[in-house]
Design a protein around this motif. Sequence first.
Motif, PDB file in Angstrom:
ATOM      1  N   ASN A 128      43.864  39.022  54.076  1.00  0.00           N
ATOM      2  CA  ASN A 128      44.693  39.421  53.202  1.00  0.00           C
ATOM      3  C   ASN A 128      44.251  38.914  52.042  1.00  0.00           C
ATOM      4  N   GLN A 129      43.112  38.319  52.123  1.00  0.00           N
ATOM      5  CA  GLN A 129      41.974  38.354  50.805  1.00  0.00           C
ATOM      6  C   GLN A 129      40.623  38.730  51.223  1.00  0.00           C
ATOM      7  N   VAL A 130      40.329  39.674  50.299  1.00  0.00           N
ATOM      8  CA  VAL A 130      38.738  40.008  50.562  1.00  0.00           C
ATOM      9  C   VAL A 130      37.968  39.977  49.228  1.00  0.00           C
ATOM     10  N   LEU A 131      36.985  39.452  49.476  1.00  0.00           N
ATOM     11  CA  LEU A 131      35.874  39.067  48.390  1.00  0.00           C
ATOM     12  C   LEU A 131      34.953  40.370  48.579  1.00  0.00           C
ATOM     13  N   PHE A 132      35.040  41.485  47.859  1.00  0.00           N
ATOM     14  CA  PHE A 132      34.242  42.612  47.992  1.00  0.00           C
ATOM     15  C   PHE A 132      33.035  42.729  47.119  1.00  0.00           C
ATOM     16  N   VAL A 133      31.754  42.696  47.390  1.00  0.00           N
ATOM     17  CA  VAL A 133      30.657  42.556  46.736  1.00  0.00           C
ATOM     18  C   VAL A 133      29.787  43.797  46.788  1.00  0.00           C
ATOM     19  N   LYS A 134      29.425  44.571  45.540  1.00  0.00           N
ATOM     20  CA  LYS A 134      28.700  45.832  45.872  1.00  0.00           C
ATOM     21  C   LYS A 134      27.440  45.493  44.832  1.00  0.00           C
ATOM     22  N   THR A 135      26.340  46.052  45.081  1.00  0.00           N
ATOM     23  CA  THR A 135      25.247  46.031  44.456  1.00  0.00           C
ATOM     24  C   THR A 135      24.582  47.515  44.357  1.00  0.00           C
ATOM     25  N   PRO A 136      24.298  47.893  43.363  1.00  0.00           N
ATOM     26  CA  PRO A 136      24.064  49.514  43.027  1.00  0.00           C
ATOM     27  C   PRO A 136      22.731  49.996  43.796  1.00  0.00           C
ATOM     28  N   SER A 137      21.894  49.292  44.496  1.00  0.00           N
ATOM     29  CA  SER A 137      20.825  49.414  45.511  1.00  0.00           C
ATOM     30  C   SER A 137      20.631  48.305  46.544  1.00  0.00           C
ATOM     31  N   ALA A 138      19.742  48.711  47.409  1.00  0.00           N
ATOM     32  CA  ALA A 138      19.360  47.526  48.306  1.00  0.00           C
ATOM     33  C   ALA A 138      18.478  46.545  47.944  1.00  0.00           C
ATOM     34  N   SER A 139      17.842  47.007  46.801  1.00  0.00           N
ATOM     35  CA  SER A 139      16.835  46.201  46.256  1.00  0.00           C
ATOM     36  C   SER A 139      17.323  45.159  44.869  1.00  0.00           C
ATOM     37  N   SER A 140      18.608  45.952  44.455  1.00  0.00           N
ATOM     38  CA  SER A 140      19.170  45.172  43.397  1.00  0.00           C
ATOM     39  C   SER A 140      19.410  43.490  43.377  1.00  0.00           C
ATOM     40  N   ILE A 141      19.003  42.777  42.399  1.00  0.00           N
ATOM     41  CA  ILE A 141      19.497  41.291  42.390  1.00  0.00           C
ATOM     42  C   ILE A 141      21.069  41.240  41.674  1.00  0.00           C
ATOM     43  N   LYS A 142      21.513  41.946  41.267  1.00  0.00           N
ATOM     44  CA  LYS A 142      22.570  41.842  40.543  1.00  0.00           C
ATOM     45  C   LYS A 142      23.824  42.972  41.060  1.00  0.00           C
ATOM     46  N   GLY A 143      25.242  42.448  41.226  1.00  0.00           N
ATOM     47  CA  GLY A 143      26.037  43.102  41.390  1.00  0.00           C
ATOM     48  C   GLY A 143      27.428  42.816  40.872  1.00  0.00           C
ATOM     49  N   LYS A 144      28.513  43.155  41.593  1.00  0.00           N
ATOM     50  CA  LYS A 144      29.650  42.702  41.004  1.00  0.00           C
ATOM     51  C   LYS A 144      30.546  42.396  42.128  1.00  0.00           C
ATOM     52  N   MET A 145      31.467  41.409  42.101  1.00  0.00           N
ATOM     53  CA  MET A 145      32.379  40.825  42.954  1.00  0.00           C
ATOM     54  C   MET A 145      33.938  41.259  42.557  1.00  0.00           C
ATOM     55  N   PHE A 146      34.664  41.743  43.682  1.00  0.00           N
ATOM     56  CA  PHE A 146      36.051  42.101  43.241  1.00  0.00           C
ATOM     57  C   PHE A 146      36.810  41.313  44.167  1.00  0.00           C
ATOM     58  N   LEU A 147      37.819  40.753  43.567  1.00  0.00           N
ATOM     59  CA  LEU A 147      38.720  39.857  44.554  1.00  0.00           C
ATOM     60  C   LEU A 147      40.015  40.738  44.746  1.00  0.00           C
ATOM     61  N   TYR A 148      40.231  40.971  46.120  1.00  0.00           N
ATOM     62  CA  TYR A 148      41.308  41.759  46.450  1.00  0.00           C
ATOM     63  C   TYR A 148      42.254  40.834  47.488  1.00  0.00           C
ATOM     64  N   GLU A 149      43.684  41.199  47.188  1.00  0.00           N
ATOM     65  CA  GLU A 149      44.645  40.521  47.829  1.00  0.00           C
ATOM     66  C   GLU A 149      45.947  41.187  47.937  1.00  0.00           C
ATOM     67  N   ARG A 150      46.468  41.057  49.245  1.00  0.00           N
ATOM     68  CA  ARG A 150      47.508  41.829  49.644  1.00  0.00           C
ATOM     69  C   ARG A 150      48.664  40.835  50.333  1.00  0.00           C
ATOM     70  N   LYS A 151      49.862  40.993  50.423  1.00  0.00           N
ATOM     71  CA  LYS A 151      50.823  40.327  51.087  1.00  0.00           C
ATOM     72  C   LYS A 151      50.660  40.496  52.718  1.00  0.00           C
ATOM     73  N   ASN A 152      50.536  41.510  53.251  1.00  0.00           N
ATOM     74  CA  ASN A 152      50.248  41.810  54.752  1.00  0.00           C
ATOM     75  C   ASN A 152      49.679  42.947  54.763  1.00  0.00           C
ATOM     76  N   ASP A 153      49.312  43.395  56.155  1.00  0.00           N
ATOM     77  CA  ASP A 153      48.707  44.381  56.217  1.00  0.00           C
ATOM     78  C   ASP A 153      49.356  45.823  56.218  1.00  0.00           C
ATOM     79  N   LYS A 154      50.532  45.831  55.828  1.00  0.00           N
ATOM     80  CA  LYS A 154      51.440  46.834  55.607  1.00  0.00           C
ATOM     81  C   LYS A 154      51.432  47.014  53.943  1.00  0.00           C
TER      82      LYS A 154
END
Length: 232
Positions: free
Chosen positions: A32-58
């Motif tokens: 119920n917590q996900v640290l979602f990291v995305k980089t724009p390419s496989a060789s990128s050294i920079k990206g962004k982290m998104f912190l997601y949360e939910r109460k339950n899987d419903k």
Amino acid sequence: MKPVLILFFCILIIFAKAQSNSSFNQYVPNSNQVLFVKTPSASSIKGKMFLYERKNDKQSWKLRDSFAITVGRSGLAKDAHTAIPLNNSLPLKHEGDGKSPSGIFKLWKVFSYHNLQHLKMPFVQVDTNFYCVDDVNSRYYNQLVLADTVAKDFNSFEHMKLNSNGYEYGVWVLYNSNPAIAGNGSCIFLHVWSDENTPTSGCTAMAKENMLKLIYWLDSAKNPVLLQVVGE
């Protein structure tokens, strides 16, 4: 509604979908917590982290925060054992490649040079006696050890207390764990960056203030995971 406003809301919807981790829901049924990291390419050294949360899987995911991160000096590489579908052109992660692992990983202990209170995660205060072993020939490969309590069979390791603030606050990422396969990569953490333009050796790093926000947000009861991918 005016055409300009319609366009604006369409852009917002597209942007929200692009930042969502919902396409990976089937791989995080118990989290119920996900640290979602995305980089724009496989060789990128920079990206962004998104912190997601939910109460339950419903319930739907809520975005709690987002901020800049840096990854390995050579970008991202694929965890050979990941359950999520990844670009087959990504190289496989291995020891010493300077790449951060792409995949989905559980989180272990928060660590710090300081005695932290009121965390909702397991915690260890580290000092100069704590090592992370990266010697592929050691029985302690990819493990946290107390140097004065183990029979030393390793020639290579990372000090968990540095002369810098890099590991002042961090989180151990359970990459290549249980079991640790020699050569697949070791000592993967979330930690404090040097600056926004300096990559890591394979970890994911962020500004100190964001690291502090992260460690106090994490809750072991919510089974937090790191989801790290190359994204748009």
